[in-house]
Design an enzyme around this catalytic site. Sequence first.
Site, PDB file in Angstrom:
ATOM      1  N   ASP A   1       0.542  -1.717  -0.277  1.00  0.00           N
ATOM      2  CA  ASP A   1       0.201   0.065  -0.172  1.00  0.00           C
ATOM      3  C   ASP A   1       1.338   1.339  -0.194  1.00  0.00           C
ATOM      4  O   ASP A   1       2.188   0.983  -0.245  1.00  0.00           O
ATOM      5  CB  ASP A   1      -1.168  -0.162   1.375  1.00  0.00           C
ATOM      6  CG  ASP A   1      -1.629   0.742   0.375  1.00  0.00           C
ATOM      7  OD1 ASP A   1      -2.912   1.733  -0.221  1.00  0.00           O
ATOM      8  OD2 ASP A   1      -3.738   0.316   0.835  1.00  0.00           O
ATOM      9  N   TRP A   2       0.612   2.358  -0.333  1.00  0.00           N
ATOM     10  CA  TRP A   2       1.229   3.641  -0.648  1.00  0.00           C
ATOM     11  C   TRP A   2       2.114   3.895   0.551  1.00  0.00           C
ATOM     12  O   TRP A   2       1.778   3.887   2.092  1.00  0.00           O
ATOM     13  CB  TRP A   2      -0.083   4.386  -0.827  1.00  0.00           C
ATOM     14  CG  TRP A   2       0.581   6.152  -0.741  1.00  0.00           C
ATOM     15  CD1 TRP A   2       1.353   6.588   0.347  1.00  0.00           C
ATOM     16  CD2 TRP A   2       0.281   6.729  -2.241  1.00  0.00           C
ATOM     17  NE1 TRP A   2       2.353   8.459   0.316  1.00  0.00           N
ATOM     18  CE2 TRP A   2       1.745   7.810  -1.701  1.00  0.00           C
ATOM     19  CE3 TRP A   2       1.105   6.820  -3.322  1.00  0.00           C
ATOM     20  CZ2 TRP A   2       1.670   9.203  -2.478  1.00  0.00           C
ATOM     21  CZ3 TRP A   2       0.392   7.302  -4.301  1.00  0.00           C
ATOM     22  CH2 TRP A   2       1.124   8.829  -4.035  1.00  0.00           C
TER      23      TRP A   2
END
Length: 729
Positions: A275-276
């Site tokens: 994820d980011w």
Amino acid sequence: MARFPLRRAPRRAGPSIDDRVRDLLSRMTLEEKVGQLVQYSSREDMTGPASGSSITPQLEKGEVGSMLNVVGAAETRRWQQIAVEHSRLHIPLLFGLDVIHGYRTLFPIPLASAASWDMARIEQAEHIAATEAAAAGIHWTFAPMVDIARDPRWGRIAESAGEDPFLGAAVARARVRGFQGDGSFAGTDRVLACAKHFAAYGAAQAGRDYFTTDVTERVLRDVYFPPFQAAKAEGVATFMAAFNDIDGTPCSANPFLLDQVLRREWGFKGFVVSDWGSIEELRAHGNVADIREAALKAFNAGLDMDMENGAFGPHVAEFVRTGKVSLARLDQAVGAILAAKFRLGLFEDPYRFSDEQRQAALLLAPAHLEAARDLARRSCVLLKNKDAVLPLKTSGLKVALVGPLADAPLDQVGTWHAKADKNDTVTVRAALEKVYGAGLRYARGCETQGDDRSGFAAARAAAAASDVVVLALGEDVFQSGESTSRASLDFSGPQIALLEELHRAGKPIVLLLMAGRPLLLEKIEPMVDAILVPWHPGTMGGPAVADVLTGAYNPSGKLPISWPRSVGQIPLFYAHKNSGRPEPLRPKDPYFSRYIDLPNSPQFPFGFGLSYTSFVYDQLRVSAPVLTESGALTVTVRVRNIGRRAGEEVVQLYVRDRVGSVTRPVRELKGFQKIELAAGEARDVAFSLTPADLAFWRADMTFGAEPGDFDVFVGPDATASLTASFKLD
Ligand code: BGC
């Protein structure tokens, strides 16, 4: 100079994708391989320097494999050109984007579409989303989010299919099918899907986004994994690791999740994206000392692509050179990413998806808008309809439309609006004006925030001059979605004061609850005559709501979550355990599992939703008293429409396993069918049950059913009372 002729289908027959991947890997340098693991975002929407200048040299050197947030046929083409024309091996970029409930045509938020219980239409919506996104150069959506969500304080419940693993798995399959089709990518109307966030992201303690989780392996496997397994079974191309830690290990560096379960047990062959920033965040988790260690842990755990961490790019080549990471592991990760690019046909034509003409023709196509309207009205859940105040007459009626969500083009679209343009939205006001013309009086009344009550007088006047008040309350776009956890689920700002004001006017009130999650209704329910929940219904939400309010469409949505009475009940879900004290031990004995100040039950149960007609259930039959290990049972019920109009009903089947080697839920959804019945029509609805449907993770952590007694319940929601039983032998 175009080195790549624009070839379209039929694709070249020739070596298999595996062979092509092997061949390409054999020609890549270590640095080029690592480059494939790196994903950057376009920063064009952000403040600070545009990445246009800063990452070009890396693209030219083949040090970037994928980009996110680059949108539009022209933009994607521009970036692709840099990668394929200048890099040594001309490897195309993969463009990813959060196409969560539509690209330009926005469908209802995922929680809403799950409320339709209509898998064919959910699939169709994602096909349309894929068609639009693909025309604009997008290859890959970071969807579906398949996290089970049992806590409405968590803002991302809006992106989920709700609380139930069985419904969640069905929705996961439909959404993956919609995005990816048969997975051949022969046409340019499909994109790669991504099952996220692996895993248990929705179990954040106290409903606080990104927060820690403490879930047993059994609960992971019984509750949180099934929608991911369903996505895998449907061929989902990618997974995304979650931000949270589980039992002390962050998901982005979790070998149990990424290697043991996903690759070894489930046989997943695609790739996993972080994820980011979730690799970098291992530091904040306190699991590593620096980003180098984070990169090593995450990569060796099985994470393949680095989304905006700056972790893999600088470090993985050195890990391979020093033997900390095996070449085989690197080749597996890079190979999976390259295979996705081959599958999409990008080596034949890297610009295959970036097509301005298709983009112009397809975005907001009339058929897309019509499908969005149809799914939005099917996602509306009718919770109350006292004295049949709904549907509203369409002639001779004066309607006051009030509230901050009634004419709110962006709020109505909800979280993750991709390329939505608020000018495209048809609001409830616009749609009702079309129906009622001068008979409609609109007053905004108030905002969702602050305490400005200066609009109350106009709202009161509109109500006084009308026969009925339609009051659109709820959440604005910034109150729902990522990082929007709420400690209170009350209507914010002066919304309740506005309702009280209108209630004093004495006109019937129809509450439209437009939000990304359940908001508490217990105190205000007595003040309103009808409650309709369109959630955040998307671009065509206005006409969809008008269709339901006027009876042009008979509502058929059912809650995909239990609706709490109070925040104090959360987490609240129907498939809970019985406990040792579900009932008082003796009359008046207070020592049982309860609250002293509130019932245990939800305000509205999972699966609940009214129609303008009524259905009755009877004649429940089980085809045999005993189910054998290799056998099947049929559970049949008769459903009758006893009202005066046609309607749709979601017939639900629940099972209870009376005794288990571990304690079992009081009931579990095991089947549902959405049927349409004409006025007066009756139909037998049959469900098949096999031992596989009764399987769970047993005391010894094997998966299977256990012999014994089972109850079935069939009905309109999770409190279904019609019951029968059978034995598993
Ligand atoms: C979200 C993901 C999303 C990613 C890329 C993250 O903050 O958690 O769901 O796909 O951003 O936009």
